[in-house]
Design an enzyme around this catalytic site. Structure first.
Site, PDB file in Angstrom:
ATOM      1  N   CYS A  93      22.528  21.836  13.393  1.00  0.00           N
ATOM      2  CA  CYS A  93      23.149  21.434  12.120  1.00  0.00           C
ATOM      3  C   CYS A  93      23.395  22.584  11.157  1.00  0.00           C
ATOM      4  CB  CYS A  93      22.313  20.337  11.454  1.00  0.00           C
ATOM      5  SG  CYS A  93      21.023  20.953  10.384  1.00  0.00           S
TER       6      CYS A  93
ATOM      7  N   CYS B 235      19.197  26.340  11.846  1.00  0.00           N
ATOM      8  CA  CYS B 235      19.114  25.286  12.858  1.00  0.00           C
ATOM      9  C   CYS B 235      20.367  25.330  13.742  1.00  0.00           C
ATOM     10  CB  CYS B 235      19.016  23.948  12.127  1.00  0.00           C
ATOM     11  SG  CYS B 235      19.004  22.502  13.172  1.00  0.00           S
TER      12      CYS B 235
ATOM     13  N   CYS C 265      17.829  18.640   8.747  1.00  0.00           N
ATOM     14  CA  CYS C 265      17.723  17.484   9.656  1.00  0.00           C
ATOM     15  C   CYS C 265      16.282  17.176  10.063  1.00  0.00           C
ATOM     16  CB  CYS C 265      18.613  17.675  10.885  1.00  0.00           C
ATOM     17  SG  CYS C 265      17.988  18.911  12.050  1.00  0.00           S
TER      18      CYS C 265
ATOM     19  N   HIS D 237      -2.709  23.077  11.190  1.00  0.00           N
ATOM     20  CA  HIS D 237      -1.835  23.786  10.244  1.00  0.00           C
ATOM     21  C   HIS D 237      -0.513  24.208  10.875  1.00  0.00           C
ATOM     22  CE1 HIS D 237      -5.526  24.906   7.505  1.00  0.00           C
ATOM     23  NE2 HIS D 237      -5.166  23.650   7.407  1.00  0.00           N
TER      24      HIS D 237
ATOM     25  N   ASN E 215      -5.800  27.376  13.158  1.00  0.00           N
ATOM     26  CA  ASN E 215      -5.015  28.580  13.451  1.00  0.00           C
ATOM     27  C   ASN E 215      -3.619  28.215  13.931  1.00  0.00           C
ATOM     28  OD1 ASN E 215      -7.370  29.824  12.847  1.00  0.00           O
ATOM     29  ND2 ASN E 215      -7.924  30.319  14.956  1.00  0.00           N
ATOM     30  N   ILE E 216      -2.680  29.103  13.630  1.00  0.00           N
ATOM     31  CA  ILE E 216      -1.292  28.852  14.012  1.00  0.00           C
ATOM     32  C   ILE E 216      -0.854  29.861  15.077  1.00  0.00           C
ATOM     33  CG2 ILE E 216      -0.773  27.841  11.755  1.00  0.00           C
ATOM     34  CD1 ILE E 216       0.625  30.444  10.976  1.00  0.00           C
TER      35      ILE E 216
ATOM     36  N   GLY F 225     -16.036  29.713  13.343  1.00  0.00           N
ATOM     37  CA  GLY F 225     -15.322  30.754  12.605  1.00  0.00           C
ATOM     38  C   GLY F 225     -14.314  30.260  11.598  1.00  0.00           C
TER      39      GLY F 225
ATOM     40  N   SER G 179     -14.141  29.629   7.335  1.00  0.00           N
ATOM     41  CA  SER G 179     -14.918  29.866   6.123  1.00  0.00           C
ATOM     42  C   SER G 179     -15.250  28.557   5.423  1.00  0.00           C
ATOM     43  CB  SER G 179     -14.131  30.772   5.184  1.00  0.00           C
ATOM     44  OG  SER G 179     -12.874  30.196   4.903  1.00  0.00           O
TER      45      SER G 179
END
Ligand code: BJW
Ligand code: ZN
Length: 257
Positions: free
Chosen positions: A177, A174, A136, A125, A108-109, A204, A206
């Site tokens: 840069c 960014c 950069c 992930h 999960n993110i 949980g 799949s």
């Protein structure tokens, strides 16, 4: 042999484990109201994850992909860790005092494990709240809301929503840069880090997205006891020692207490 659903047996084995790996997927956050990928609510507009979570989609239409991630970042501001995240975090803290190690490997993110208090987390992930500069390569944490002015009010999941078509110069850039930023997440077709650990409890997921889907079955083949907590059976359920069917927010507090 079919997996057991004997909680007392699980707790007996668990009590002896010194090194515990908890692999989680979208299911652990479902009870926080975060939609899973392959369940109801898994589509954003008319897109499945496989069509917007790719490097090709980002090079073709960075505005569309940024709308998708902006929407999910904003949604997370209204969601909180649930009893499953909390049980996992409390277990790490308690076992840590007994010099037993708990590692959370999450696909999960959403950072809900971190917010629940887990410390030893591997985000396989990436994170909704990290960005990477295409020029950069710098990766930075970013909790801005909205992430840039042009995305304010954009990213509606409605299937009739009109694409914002934001020019690249107005997408997240960014600071040092000026390069175009991308979400620091692992898209389909991209490589991810792999950590091999001894004991796995799987929550949980799949088990259909590789390579994460092969970790637990690999450990099970080596004789490591693996328990799966899921609302349903998955393609790999029969590989495991235990399978506990039902909401992780109900099972985990009982299993890990
Ligand atoms: C509950 C519950 C409740 C609900 N309680 N349970 C073989 C080897 C290697 C790669 C491949 C391969 N075969 C195919 C591939 C390619 C691809 C892939 O796997 N495709 C599949 C669709 C077949 N994999 C990749 O591209 C990966 N890259 C890679 O392997 O690179 C190396 C390489 C490159 C080139 C050549 C060779 C090797 C990268 C995959 C990255 C996936 N990224 C995503 C998006 C991340 C960013 C974002 O979120 O936007 O990650 S896709 C999406 O799926 C997301 C998730 O983390 C991931 C897993 O989904 P998850 O968590 O399992 O969710 P669901 O919805 O599928 O399941 C929820 C489950 O919870 C269900 O079972 C419910 O029952 C359950 N549940 N409520 C308990 N309350
Ligand atoms: Zn840069």
């Amino acid at each position: 042999m079919a997996p057991s659903s004997d909680l007392a047996k699980f707790r007996h084995l668990f009590a002896e484990a010194k090194n515990i790996l908890i692999l989680t997927g979208a299911g652990v956050s479902a009870e926080s109201g975060v939609p899973t990928f392959r369940g109801a609510g898994g589509l954003w507009r008319t897109f499945a994850a496989q069509s917007v979570a790719t490097p090709e989609a980002f090079s073709r239409d960075p505005s569309l992909v940024w709308e998708f991630y902006h929407y999910r970042r904003e949604v997370m501001r209204t969601k909180d860790p649930n009893p499953a995240h909390k049980a996992i975090a409390e277990c790490e803290e308690r076992l840590g005092k007994q010099t037993r190690k708990v590692t959370v490997v999450t696909q999960n993110i959403d950072e809900l494990h971190k917010r629940a208090g887990s410390k030893n987390i591997i985000e396989l992930h990436g994170s909704l709240f990290k960005v990477k500069c295409l020029t950069c390569d710098e990766v930075t944490a970013n909790y801005d809301s909205p992430i840039c002015h042009s995305l304010a009010g954009k990213g509606s999941p409605d299937k009739n929503a009109i694409d914002a078509k934001i020019p690249e110069k107005d997408l997240p850039r960014c600071k040092p840069c000026g390069g175009l930023l991308r979400p620091h997440v692992v898209w389909f077709g991209e490589q991810l880090d792999k950590d091999v650990l001894e004991k796995t409890y799987e929550v949980g997921t799949s088990s259909v997205v590789y390579p994460a889907a092969m970790f637990a079955p690999e450990l099970a083949k080596k004789g490591v006891p693996v328990a799966e907590f899921n609302l349903e059976k998955t393609p790999v359920t029969s590989d495991f020692r235990f399978h506990f069917q039902g909401p992780s927010g109900e099972w985990l507090p009982k299993a890990l207490a």
